[in-house]
Design a protein around this motif. Sequence first.
Motif, short mmCIF file in Angstrom:
data_model
loop_
_atom_site.label_atom_id
_atom_site.label_comp_id
_atom_site.label_asym_id
_atom_site.label_seq_id
_atom_site.Cartn_x
_atom_site.Cartn_y
_atom_site.Cartn_z
N HIS A 48 9.85 54.89 42.93
CA HIS A 48 8.60 54.55 43.59
C HIS A 48 8.92 54.11 45.01
O HIS A 48 10.03 53.67 45.31
CB HIS A 48 7.88 53.43 42.82
CG HIS A 48 6.46 53.24 43.25
ND1 HIS A 48 6.12 52.50 44.36
CD2 HIS A 48 5.28 53.67 42.71
CE1 HIS A 48 4.80 52.49 44.49
NE2 HIS A 48 4.27 53.20 43.50
N ALA B 203 5.31 44.74 41.70
CA ALA B 203 4.81 46.01 41.17
C ALA B 203 3.87 45.77 39.99
O ALA B 203 2.84 46.44 39.85
CB ALA B 203 6.00 46.88 40.75
N GLU B 204 4.22 44.81 39.14
CA GLU B 204 3.37 44.49 37.98
C GLU B 204 2.01 43.94 38.43
O GLU B 204 0.96 44.36 37.92
CB GLU B 204 4.10 43.47 37.12
CG GLU B 204 3.34 43.04 35.88
CD GLU B 204 4.08 41.95 35.12
OE1 GLU B 204 3.42 41.24 34.35
OE2 GLU B 204 5.30 41.81 35.32
N GLU C 218 0.60 44.22 41.47
CA GLU C 218 -0.13 45.18 42.30
C GLU C 218 -0.85 46.21 41.43
O GLU C 218 -1.97 46.64 41.74
CB GLU C 218 0.84 45.87 43.26
CG GLU C 218 0.20 46.45 44.50
CD GLU C 218 -0.39 47.83 44.25
OE1 GLU C 218 -1.33 48.22 44.96
OE2 GLU C 218 0.10 48.52 43.33
N GLU C 219 -0.20 46.60 40.34
CA GLU C 219 -0.84 47.54 39.40
C GLU C 219 -2.07 46.91 38.75
O GLU C 219 -3.06 47.58 38.47
CB GLU C 219 0.17 47.96 38.35
CG GLU C 219 -0.35 49.02 37.39
CD GLU C 219 0.69 49.47 36.39
OE1 GLU C 219 0.35 50.27 35.52
OE2 GLU C 219 1.85 49.00 36.49
N ARG C 220 -2.02 45.59 38.55
CA ARG C 220 -3.14 44.90 37.92
C ARG C 220 -4.24 44.57 38.91
O ARG C 220 -5.43 44.72 38.59
CB ARG C 220 -2.62 43.61 37.26
CG ARG C 220 -3.67 42.78 36.55
CD ARG C 220 -3.04 41.63 35.79
NE ARG C 220 -2.42 40.67 36.66
CZ ARG C 220 -3.08 39.62 37.21
NH1 ARG C 220 -4.36 39.45 36.95
NH2 ARG C 220 -2.45 38.77 37.99
N HIS D 10 -4.41 45.70 42.38
CA HIS D 10 -4.67 46.74 43.38
C HIS D 10 -4.92 46.15 44.77
O HIS D 10 -5.74 46.66 45.54
CB HIS D 10 -5.86 47.62 42.97
CG HIS D 10 -5.69 48.25 41.63
ND1 HIS D 10 -4.79 49.26 41.39
CD2 HIS D 10 -6.30 47.99 40.43
CE1 HIS D 10 -4.85 49.62 40.11
NE2 HIS D 10 -5.76 48.85 39.50
N SER E 147 1.48 52.43 51.20
CA SER E 147 1.05 53.08 49.96
C SER E 147 -0.46 53.31 49.97
O SER E 147 -0.95 54.38 49.55
CB SER E 147 1.44 52.22 48.76
OG SER E 147 2.83 52.12 48.65
N ASP F 246 -2.34 56.86 49.79
CA ASP F 246 -3.32 57.14 48.74
C ASP F 246 -4.64 57.63 49.35
O ASP F 246 -5.25 58.59 48.85
CB ASP F 246 -3.57 55.89 47.91
CG ASP F 246 -2.37 55.52 47.04
OD1 ASP F 246 -1.51 56.40 46.83
OD2 ASP F 246 -2.28 54.36 46.61
#
Length: 768
Positions: free
Chosen positions: A623, A678-679, A681-683, A685, A757, A761
């Motif tokens: 990533h 990362a954990e 940010e995934e949750r 955003h 990122s 996107d």
Amino acid sequence: MISRLFEGIANTIIKRPRLVAALIIAVFCIGFYGITLLNMQTGWETYVDKNTPAGALQNKYNTEFRSDTIILIIEAGDPLSPEILAYIDTLETDLRQQQNIESVQSITDVLKLYNGGTLPASRADTERIVNSLPKSTRDLLYPSNVLTLVQIKLTKGLSQDVQASLLGNIDTTIQALDAPPGVSIEISGSPAFSQQMGDGLSSNMAILIGGALILMIITMGILFSYVRHRFMPVLLVALGLVSSLGLMGIFGISLNMAVIGAFPVLIGLGIDYAIQFHARFDEEARKGSLDDAVFVTVTRTGPAVMYAMLATTMGFVAMQVSTVPMIRSFGIVSIIGINTCFWFSCIGMPTLALLLNYQPKTQTGQCYAVGTDACDSIIPGTEKRPNARGRKKSTFSYGQFLTDTSVRIAKNPIPVLLFAGLIALIGFQIDPTIPVESSENAFVPSDMPAKINIDKVTRVIGATGTSDLMIQGSRVTDRDTLLWMIHFQEYEQSRHAEITGSTSIATSILEHNNGLMPETQAEIDAILDTIPQSTKDSVLSDPMCGLIRFSTISIPMDRENGLKEQIVKDIEFFEPPVGFSVQPAGDFELFTSLLGAMSESKDVMTILGFIFVFAFLILVYRHLHAVSPIIPIIFVVGWNAVMMYMIGLTYNPLTATLGSMTIGVAAEYTILVMERYAEEEERLHDPILAIQESVQKIGTAITVSGLATFFGFSALCLATFPIISNFGISTLIAVGFSLMGAIFVMPAVLSLVGQLSEWLDKRRETVP
């Protein structure tokens, strides 16, 4: 695959904790046996690989030409009194009866030579003979009116073990003979130096390991008081360390200065892993059953800490490119140690907790765990909560300070990165100017008796050195070769002010032929037969191998290295006879090459460390944010150089590993921050909120882990050997900067990565 591995470990621990505990004890017992196989190595093999051409040359030189000398320093009110001279003469007679002693020489031998084979009967006769001696002879045997020297020349090619045994025999001989009142004898010389260095390293190993464990107990008592069985991590690290030592013995890895310096490093890193497993288990035990705590701890914290540990390993793997065996052994032992400590913590902690029926203490709001979902049940989210009594809190909260600071940095990343990068750039610019120390005399304690005695002899008789060249070919005593040697020796003496004289088999032939070179080979062979065997042996081992020995003034190692480089160029210019090779050898080659090897290796190890960690991050995480730890790691390496320059540290075989080791240590902390980001940010955003949550949940945990590592490394400063204590100072700097990089630089990097990122996107969304 990784998840199945850790699930299998967790299920085995849950189902059969006693069996797992028995296996841990068995591994520990094997390690305890392996410790008995360890040995101490202090010779030239720690500086050059014996399996390389340079090592083969050094081995041949030591076997054929190196003859160590033990010097007895005899101090008395009047060394020339008949009573003391008789004592020295008797002592010499007893010493000559010892095996592996080639010759013994003192002032008594010269006196008997000039007095018909007996000692002078009166003090006046003794003074008359002494005053008639050449100054060089007096300086060598009777350098002052209160001191005389006895020189014991050993048989060539003796091993360190044989030399150590011989030193013991000489000491026993001295003690068995009653010395006159007021006489003291001290043993000096390189064999005594090597023996005392080995003994000192052994005692330092005990001090370092014991000191590190005591510091860990104190650290756990202060920083880890919120958990039950707070000293369990120290026990696990001790088990891992003993097992690591045992594996070293089983694999035939010898102890040396660098390896001994690795043990506090292993304790510091090992305690870090144990804390993280213990903290996570404590958190999970508050949520549910112990079986669930085991499963979650092993399967969630295990992989996270393993990846961080493997990234640390990459820094130590990079050390294997070094040409210095001492540096490579440091890397190998570190790899073995941190892997052993990791698995002892991963498996041993939950196993012990089950067997002890672990019960968490009352909730305190503290959590030092890492890994997926760590500390979620203890640390709240980002919402603001009013004080229970409606008052504003006035007490300082370290965790809140970290959180607020990281948010400010994340919102203004560019100035932070520019400032940090500028300091790092300065560090990379000044790093080549930091001195490199390769003199073995500078590695040992200044109060080591053998060093004091050597310095005493040097002060009395003057500091000198030798620069040896080994010449090999079809026949060294061939007339054309002898003429080349004479011309080359004269050429070097005329070009280099450092050279004060030279000897070789060619000069010996001239000395025995009125300063002239014989015209025919037959005459040369005849003269060779008249030269004493002891003289020939010192410069000619066989017809195909000889030695050119230049005597020099005492010069610093960097200047000696420059002299060697110039002599090598002169050899190429002067062109030895066809079929002959002429190469620097002995200490002249050994320590000057070590100087160059360290200078080259430290840069290569650092660059390779960056490449290994970068490749590891890309391979594991795949990533964009996976590259984020590299930036603070680069900064930390540059900051290290600035601090080393400011406080006057030098590079040596241990501090030369600092760059690659720092990469490994810093990688752990930055990877843990990156994983948590990362954990989150995934949750969430949202990069800024993800950074805030990440630092809030693991910032304090990383700090505590870093402090534990810091205190483990600080045990290195207890060493009496400057090479180890200076390494300790540099590692403390590295750990401190690694924490700063993870806590203060990573938010800035992650903020930019997050923005990049989001931009990528959005761009993908707009592309039809």
